[in-house]
Design a protein around this motif. Sequence first.
Motif, PDB file in Angstrom:
ATOM      1  N   ALA A 131      20.418 -81.345 -67.322  1.00  0.00           N
ATOM      2  CA  ALA A 131      20.622 -79.925 -67.041  1.00  0.00           C
ATOM      3  C   ALA A 131      19.905 -79.519 -65.763  1.00  0.00           C
ATOM      4  O   ALA A 131      20.402 -78.693 -64.994  1.00  0.00           O
ATOM      5  N   SER A 132      18.751 -80.112 -65.518  1.00  0.00           N
ATOM      6  CA  SER A 132      18.008 -79.798 -64.298  1.00  0.00           C
ATOM      7  C   SER A 132      18.778 -80.264 -63.065  1.00  0.00           C
ATOM      8  O   SER A 132      18.832 -79.554 -62.055  1.00  0.00           O
ATOM      9  N   ALA A 133      19.380 -81.448 -63.151  1.00  0.00           N
ATOM     10  CA  ALA A 133      20.152 -81.956 -62.008  1.00  0.00           C
ATOM     11  C   ALA A 133      21.375 -81.089 -61.757  1.00  0.00           C
ATOM     12  O   ALA A 133      21.735 -80.833 -60.598  1.00  0.00           O
ATOM     13  N   LEU A 134      22.011 -80.613 -62.827  1.00  0.00           N
ATOM     14  CA  LEU A 134      23.186 -79.760 -62.652  1.00  0.00           C
ATOM     15  C   LEU A 134      22.803 -78.403 -62.070  1.00  0.00           C
ATOM     16  O   LEU A 134      23.536 -77.835 -61.268  1.00  0.00           O
ATOM     17  N   VAL A 162      37.482 -84.048 -53.894  1.00  0.00           N
ATOM     18  CA  VAL A 162      37.910 -85.422 -53.617  1.00  0.00           C
ATOM     19  C   VAL A 162      36.757 -86.392 -53.897  1.00  0.00           C
ATOM     20  O   VAL A 162      36.970 -87.484 -54.441  1.00  0.00           O
ATOM     21  N   THR A 163      35.535 -85.994 -53.566  1.00  0.00           N
ATOM     22  CA  THR A 163      34.374 -86.829 -53.873  1.00  0.00           C
ATOM     23  C   THR A 163      34.213 -86.997 -55.381  1.00  0.00           C
ATOM     24  O   THR A 163      33.906 -88.099 -55.851  1.00  0.00           O
ATOM     25  N   MET A 177      26.945 -88.298 -61.939  1.00  0.00           N
ATOM     26  CA  MET A 177      27.059 -88.065 -60.500  1.00  0.00           C
ATOM     27  C   MET A 177      28.314 -87.248 -60.188  1.00  0.00           C
ATOM     28  O   MET A 177      28.283 -86.357 -59.334  1.00  0.00           O
ATOM     29  N   ALA A 178      29.395 -87.529 -60.886  1.00  0.00           N
ATOM     30  CA  ALA A 178      30.621 -86.754 -60.686  1.00  0.00           C
ATOM     31  C   ALA A 178      30.408 -85.305 -61.124  1.00  0.00           C
ATOM     32  O   ALA A 178      30.891 -84.374 -60.469  1.00  0.00           O
ATOM     33  N   ALA A 179      29.676 -85.104 -62.221  1.00  0.00           N
ATOM     34  CA  ALA A 179      29.395 -83.741 -62.683  1.00  0.00           C
ATOM     35  C   ALA A 179      28.522 -82.989 -61.689  1.00  0.00           C
ATOM     36  O   ALA A 179      28.695 -81.780 -61.488  1.00  0.00           O
ATOM     37  N   VAL A 180      27.598 -83.684 -61.051  1.00  0.00           N
ATOM     38  CA  VAL A 180      26.741 -83.052 -60.042  1.00  0.00           C
ATOM     39  C   VAL A 180      27.583 -82.580 -58.855  1.00  0.00           C
ATOM     40  O   VAL A 180      27.433 -81.439 -58.379  1.00  0.00           O
ATOM     41  N   PHE A 181      28.490 -83.424 -58.383  1.00  0.00           N
ATOM     42  CA  PHE A 181      29.356 -83.015 -57.272  1.00  0.00           C
ATOM     43  C   PHE A 181      30.280 -81.868 -57.684  1.00  0.00           C
ATOM     44  O   PHE A 181      30.565 -80.970 -56.888  1.00  0.00           O
ATOM     45  N   PHE A 182      30.754 -81.891 -58.933  1.00  0.00           N
ATOM     46  CA  PHE A 182      31.620 -80.813 -59.402  1.00  0.00           C
ATOM     47  C   PHE A 182      30.865 -79.492 -59.476  1.00  0.00           C
ATOM     48  O   PHE A 182      31.394 -78.445 -59.092  1.00  0.00           O
ATOM     49  N   CYS A 183      29.621 -79.527 -59.954  1.00  0.00           N
ATOM     50  CA  CYS A 183      28.811 -78.298 -59.997  1.00  0.00           C
ATOM     51  C   CYS A 183      28.510 -77.783 -58.593  1.00  0.00           C
ATOM     52  O   CYS A 183      28.392 -76.572 -58.394  1.00  0.00           O
ATOM     53  N   ALA A 184      28.387 -78.684 -57.638  1.00  0.00           N
ATOM     54  CA  ALA A 184      28.177 -78.252 -56.251  1.00  0.00           C
ATOM     55  C   ALA A 184      29.438 -77.625 -55.670  1.00  0.00           C
ATOM     56  O   ALA A 184      29.366 -76.792 -54.765  1.00  0.00           O
ATOM     57  N   ALA A 185      30.616 -77.997 -56.188  1.00  0.00           N
ATOM     58  CA  ALA A 185      31.876 -77.453 -55.680  1.00  0.00           C
ATOM     59  C   ALA A 185      32.214 -76.094 -56.280  1.00  0.00           C
ATOM     60  O   ALA A 185      33.020 -75.351 -55.711  1.00  0.00           O
TER      61      ALA A 185
END
Length: 127
Positions: free
Chosen positions: A4-7, A45-46, A78-86
């Motif tokens: 949760a912290s990373a997200l 895409v990432t 890692m995919a969830a982290v990029f999705f939360c950044a998007a």
Amino acid sequence: MKGASALKKAFAFGCILAAAAYAAGFVLPFGVDIIFGAVTAVLIVTVIIVSGLAVSGAEQRANYHSETEEGRHARLKMAAVFFCAALPSAGCLLITLLQPDFVFAAIRNPIPNRRRLLKPQRYKRLN
């Protein structure tokens, strides 16, 4: 709790990235909506590449049986982290694309006055 912290950190990074994209819209000759769209497209895409969604079914089955459970969780995290950044830039893209429609629709079709709705209409007799 670490996940949760990373997200949360990724979402905060996405907010900072969206603010930087909005500021770049004033400097660059592109519109803000094009910049938000480009940032969102690159991040999505990432996500697709990192999560392994861009491979065929046979390759997905091979990856599923050959990788460890920890590796699969790390890849999906890692995919969830990029999705939360998007998410922030995608939200800003929707706001910039839909905002003129809301504004112009309100100008063209204002909400009628309540008294005018309750006022009885008088019709002329044709006879």
